[in-house]
Design a protein around this motif. Structure first.
Motif, PDB file in Angstrom:
ATOM      1  N   GLN A 260      44.317  31.713  39.816  1.00 62.23           N
ATOM      2  CA  GLN A 260      43.619  32.669  40.670  1.00 62.23           C
ATOM      3  C   GLN A 260      42.493  31.996  41.454  1.00 62.23           C
ATOM      4  O   GLN A 260      41.715  32.653  42.142  1.00 62.23           O
ATOM      5  CB  GLN A 260      43.062  33.822  39.832  1.00 62.23           C
TER       6      GLN A 260
ATOM      7  N   HIS B 154      48.615  37.848  31.119  1.00 62.94           N
ATOM      8  CA  HIS B 154      47.701  37.931  32.259  1.00 62.94           C
ATOM      9  C   HIS B 154      47.686  36.656  33.091  1.00 62.94           C
ATOM     10  O   HIS B 154      46.896  36.537  34.028  1.00 62.94           O
ATOM     11  CB  HIS B 154      46.283  38.255  31.768  1.00 62.94           C
TER      12      HIS B 154
ATOM     13  N   HIS C 267      39.107  43.404  45.465  1.00 63.38           N
ATOM     14  CA  HIS C 267      39.028  42.113  46.159  1.00 63.38           C
ATOM     15  C   HIS C 267      40.386  41.423  46.238  1.00 63.38           C
ATOM     16  O   HIS C 267      40.467  40.282  46.694  1.00 63.38           O
ATOM     17  CB  HIS C 267      38.025  41.194  45.455  1.00 63.38           C
ATOM     18  N   HIS C 268      41.430  42.118  45.814  1.00 60.69           N
ATOM     19  CA  HIS C 268      42.778  41.571  45.914  1.00 60.69           C
ATOM     20  C   HIS C 268      43.167  41.453  47.398  1.00 60.69           C
ATOM     21  O   HIS C 268      42.760  42.272  48.223  1.00 60.69           O
ATOM     22  CB  HIS C 268      43.764  42.491  45.184  1.00 60.69           C
TER      23      HIS C 268
ATOM     24  N   GLY D  92      41.389  35.326  43.485  1.00 65.25           N
ATOM     25  CA  GLY D  92      41.495  36.586  42.764  1.00 65.25           C
ATOM     26  C   GLY D  92      42.877  37.147  42.570  1.00 65.25           C
ATOM     27  O   GLY D  92      43.023  38.315  42.180  1.00 65.25           O
ATOM     28  N   TYR D  93      43.924  36.342  42.789  1.00 67.36           N
ATOM     29  CA  TYR D  93      45.266  36.845  42.492  1.00 67.36           C
ATOM     30  C   TYR D  93      46.180  35.672  42.192  1.00 67.36           C
ATOM     31  O   TYR D  93      45.906  34.535  42.562  1.00 67.36           O
ATOM     32  CB  TYR D  93      45.803  37.710  43.624  1.00 67.36           C
TER      33      TYR D  93
ATOM     34  N   GLU E  89      52.442  37.749  39.884  1.00 66.24           N
ATOM     35  CA  GLU E  89      52.442  39.122  40.370  1.00 66.24           C
ATOM     36  C   GLU E  89      53.671  39.443  41.214  1.00 66.24           C
ATOM     37  O   GLU E  89      53.975  40.609  41.459  1.00 66.24           O
ATOM     38  CB  GLU E  89      51.176  39.390  41.198  1.00 66.24           C
TER      39      GLU E  89
ATOM     40  N   GLN F 293      42.495  49.209  41.614  1.00 69.17           N
ATOM     41  CA  GLN F 293      42.020  48.515  40.417  1.00 69.17           C
ATOM     42  C   GLN F 293      41.329  47.188  40.740  1.00 69.17           C
ATOM     43  O   GLN F 293      40.425  46.760  40.011  1.00 69.17           O
ATOM     44  CB  GLN F 293      43.202  48.271  39.472  1.00 69.17           C
ATOM     45  N   HIS F 294      41.764  46.529  41.816  1.00 69.81           N
ATOM     46  CA  HIS F 294      41.221  45.217  42.172  1.00 69.81           C
ATOM     47  C   HIS F 294      40.835  45.210  43.655  1.00 69.81           C
ATOM     48  O   HIS F 294      41.612  44.772  44.508  1.00 69.81           O
ATOM     49  CB  HIS F 294      42.248  44.122  41.877  1.00 69.81           C
TER      50      HIS F 294
END
Length: 412
Positions: A357, A351, A66-67, A389-390, A395, A63-64
């Motif tokens: 991020q 979110h 670039h994670h 990006g995270y 998370e 899904q991501h």
């Protein structure tokens, strides 16, 4: 000149340094201080809110793309954690757990926190064991701030765990003030102190028939496994540690075994070196300058790893005029436009807040890119919380992403 200089001494930086040192390189870890290990739980979180962390990571990477997990790849995730576990095992401080099922361990508030791997000193506190109907005792010292057994036990009972609380009497000691977690950890390694503590625990077990006892994570700095084993034998019940608020003794243990391994491999560590600016030739980083007592100190290397962390680690800071900047190399950041975009309208947002991020955008080899996608430095890699990006706290992958990307940089 060093082969590799790692800027930052957190989990990602230490794993990168160990990986490079294992390859025979001359390695320096340069950092202003210890990383996030000293305020972490000392566990390895892979991914929260999933039953199977490894399957969840695979889905997250799809899904991501670039994670950090996607950039590191599944092999680096598994190999990096395997290396940490091997280091712990060799140091007499093993980690237990699974890639395919999260443990649920009590916090200092009595909540149940998911984590994939935990020190052996904490494993008996997994909620799946605590819910077997047998009574559990949560015990602590009044002298230890921010650890309240009645609160922990009450919250555990609300989650279906038969828990009771007790306040222990501090064994005789010459110390009179400031019983911090670190102070108590040192005291627990003294045989007389530990014998007194064991006698108190045994008395509670005889009276209440407790199968397990939860204690704050203060059971030794260097010999925690032996301390726990000794107390179990004296008390006649399983012992498990509960992480305290910072400073974290369990986190300090994790850092120490990594530092010992790096030094064993011939690496060097220089703390107190706050990197202020960089020297470059075209797209090559040549040197960095760190703060020193009377002058700047210049450091040179062929390769570099930036592991200074994000906003929480101090690698990203805000200026008075409302801009975010990367503190060591002044790299371009991927961040919301303007301060108004830093936070979501609601505080409790599913979110998370965009500002967390913020980080450095990288290519598939973890090298920094600018806003146009152009390479900034060809001999620098970005790892851990400095990546964009995270949101590692939300998370629940602070340690997992740090280990995975750090190990990937160490093998590059």
């Amino acid at each position: 000149m060093y082969d590799t200089i790692v800027i930052g001494a957190g989990l990602s930086g230490m794993l990168a340094a160990i990986g490079r040192a294992e390859r025979g390189e001359k390695v320096l870890v340069l950092a202003k201080g210890h990383g996030a290990t000293h305020w972490s739980t000392g566990c390895i979180d892979l991914l929260a809110d999933v039953d199977d962390p490894l399957a969840g990571i695979a889905q997250l990477a799809i899904q991501h793309p670039h994670h950090p997990y996607a950039l590191a790849g599944p092999a680096m995730i598994e190999q990096g954690i395997a290396r940490v576990r091997a280091i712990g095992e060799a140091a007499g401080y093993p980690f237990a757990g699974s890639f395919n099922r999260n443990l649920l361990l009590p916090t200092a508030l009595g909540a149940l926190r998911p984590t994939a791997f935990a020190p052996a000193t904490m494993i008996a506190g997994d909620a799946r064991q605590l819910r077997d109907g047998r009574p559990t005792l949560i015990a602590g010292f009044a002298e230890l701030r921010d650890f309240f057994p009645p609160l922990i036990a009450a919250n555990l009972r609300a989650q279906g765990i038969a828990a009771e609380a007790a306040q222990l009497t501090l064994p005789p000691t010459q110390r009179q003030h400031d019983f911090s977690p670190v102070t108590l950890a040192r005291l627990c390694e003294q045989p007389a102190f530990r014998a007194n503590l064991g006698e108190q625990l045994a008395a509670y077990v005889r009276k209440g028939g407790y199968a397990r006892i939860g204690l704050p994570a203060i059971l030794g700095l260097k010999h925690a496994t032996e301390v726990v084993r000794d107390l179990q034998n004296r008390a006649g019940a399983l012992i498990f540690e509960i992480p305290t608020l910072p400073v974290s003794v369990a986190g300090m243990r994790l850092y120490q075994i990594l530092e010992d391994e790096l030094l064993r491999l011939g690496g060097r560590i220089q703390l107190g070196g706050f990197v202020q600016r960089a020297e470059r030739i075209s797209d090559t980083l040549v040197a960095v300058f760190s703060e020193a007592a009377a002058r700047e100190q210049r450091h040179t290397a062929r390769r570099w790893v930036l592991a200074t962390g994000g906003i929480l680690g101090g690698g990203v800071r805000a200026t008075p005029d409302g801009h975010l900047h990367e503190t060591a190399l002044d790299l371009p950041l991927q961040t919301p436009d303007g301060r108004a975009g830093w936070f979501a309208p609601r505080f409790l947002n599913a979110h998370g807040h965009p500002v967390f991020q913020t980080g450095v955008r990288v290519d598939q080899r973890l090298r920094p890119l600018d806003a146009a996608g152009q390479l900034v430095y060809e001999n620098v890699q970005i790892v851990g919380g400095a990546l964009a990006g995270y949101d590692p706290i939300r998370e629940g992958n602070l340690e997992g992403a740090a280990i995975a990307t750090g190990w990937a940089a160490g093998q590059a």
